[in-house]
Design a protein around this motif. Sequence first.
Motif, PDB file in Angstrom:
ATOM      1  N   TYR A 226       0.827  -1.206   0.000  1.00  0.00           N
ATOM      2  CA  TYR A 226       0.000   0.000   0.000  1.00  0.00           C
ATOM      3  C   TYR A 226       0.864   1.259   0.000  1.00  0.00           C
ATOM      4  N   GLY A 227       2.051   1.150   0.587  1.00  0.00           N
ATOM      5  CA  GLY A 227       2.957   2.299   0.600  1.00  0.00           C
ATOM      6  C   GLY A 227       3.370   2.724  -0.793  1.00  0.00           C
ATOM      7  N   VAL A 228       3.615   1.741  -1.657  1.00  0.00           N
ATOM      8  CA  VAL A 228       3.975   2.051  -3.049  1.00  0.00           C
ATOM      9  C   VAL A 228       2.817   2.771  -3.735  1.00  0.00           C
ATOM     10  N   ALA A 229       1.611   2.225  -3.571  1.00  0.00           N
ATOM     11  CA  ALA A 229       0.434   2.838  -4.188  1.00  0.00           C
ATOM     12  C   ALA A 229       0.177   4.228  -3.617  1.00  0.00           C
ATOM     13  N   ALA A 230       0.316   4.371  -2.294  1.00  0.00           N
ATOM     14  CA  ALA A 230       0.076   5.664  -1.655  1.00  0.00           C
ATOM     15  C   ALA A 230       1.109   6.697  -2.084  1.00  0.00           C
ATOM     16  N   LEU A 231       2.345   6.266  -2.289  1.00  0.00           N
ATOM     17  CA  LEU A 231       3.389   7.193  -2.731  1.00  0.00           C
ATOM     18  C   LEU A 231       3.072   7.742  -4.120  1.00  0.00           C
ATOM     19  N   ILE A 232       2.634   6.874  -5.008  1.00  0.00           N
ATOM     20  CA  ILE A 232       2.263   7.305  -6.364  1.00  0.00           C
ATOM     21  C   ILE A 232       1.117   8.307  -6.298  1.00  0.00           C
ATOM     22  N   VAL A 233       0.109   7.994  -5.500  1.00  0.00           N
ATOM     23  CA  VAL A 233      -1.048   8.890  -5.378  1.00  0.00           C
ATOM     24  C   VAL A 233      -0.662  10.183  -4.673  1.00  0.00           C
ATOM     25  N   ALA A 234       0.220  10.092  -3.664  1.00  0.00           N
ATOM     26  CA  ALA A 234       0.653  11.298  -2.946  1.00  0.00           C
ATOM     27  C   ALA A 234       1.347  12.269  -3.886  1.00  0.00           C
ATOM     28  N   ILE A 235       2.172  11.746  -4.782  1.00  0.00           N
ATOM     29  CA  ILE A 235       2.839  12.602  -5.777  1.00  0.00           C
ATOM     30  C   ILE A 235       1.805  13.248  -6.682  1.00  0.00           C
ATOM     31  N   ALA A 236       0.804  12.448  -7.073  1.00  0.00           N
ATOM     32  CA  ALA A 236      -0.264  12.984  -7.921  1.00  0.00           C
ATOM     33  C   ALA A 236      -1.054  14.065  -7.192  1.00  0.00           C
ATOM     34  N   LEU A 237      -1.339  13.844  -5.910  1.00  0.00           N
ATOM     35  CA  LEU A 237      -2.078  14.836  -5.131  1.00  0.00           C
ATOM     36  C   LEU A 237      -1.268  16.121  -4.965  1.00  0.00           C
TER      37      LEU A 237
END
Length: 257
Positions: A226-237
């Motif tokens: 989930y950390g990998v997915a959250a990191l990608i989304v965090a960059i997008a946000l």
Amino acid sequence: MRKHPLVAFFVLAYLLTWWIYPLLKFSPFLGIFGLFGPALAAIIMAAVTEGKAGVKVLLRRVVLWRVGLPWYVIALGLPTVLSLATAVVAYLAGTLDFLRVGALAPIELVLFVLVVGEELGWRGYALPRLLEKRSALTASMILGILWGLWHLPTFVVPGTPQYGLPWTAFVLLTIEYSILMTWVFLHTLGSVLIATLFHGAINLSQGIFLGTVEGATRYWLLCIVYGVAALIVAIALARSTLRKPAAPTRSQVPDST
């Protein structure tokens, strides 16, 4: 309460849930009532600060369903894919002998629906207000920490499902969940319905694919995936130009009908 509605909401959410834990020694199923602590806190705060109109706006989020089919697929599919990916990681790491689909207990199916009691509070009430003066990423992290704190008694009270498991890993997970769910929230007009499906899919898919993985190991492996997915989304946000158009203010939730 009117001066500090967010603080009052979280205090109420904790109090309206934590009172139930001493009673779990009589029956663990009483914990189901605790799921509605955040929802009750949200309704109380909406009524106190905005009256009947505020409560209607809050509850309207639960039936806000016209958000586009792709977001239903994402809400149900993304947690499922991430749980399956975690199972693959567990297998490769040698902590899972073989991949299999586990059987679901009836209570897990019930909880899939009842998490609306959490989401009406977390995403229905708290998140829109956190977003008013904060970035999407900051709001997600604050909510993730406070969401994880809400679960604390289940890690320290004997007989509860998460007793003895690493709370630190769980809080890290709720932060990661929160980042992903904020991203979905911003694209679905603040729909509590979609948030409930996402939350329910998290619980259900982990029961299906990770039910045989030891608890602490499961949490840390989930943190990685989930950390990998959250990191990608965090960059997008962080780079987003959405300007929070889909995080409606308290009086701007569109009618779902």
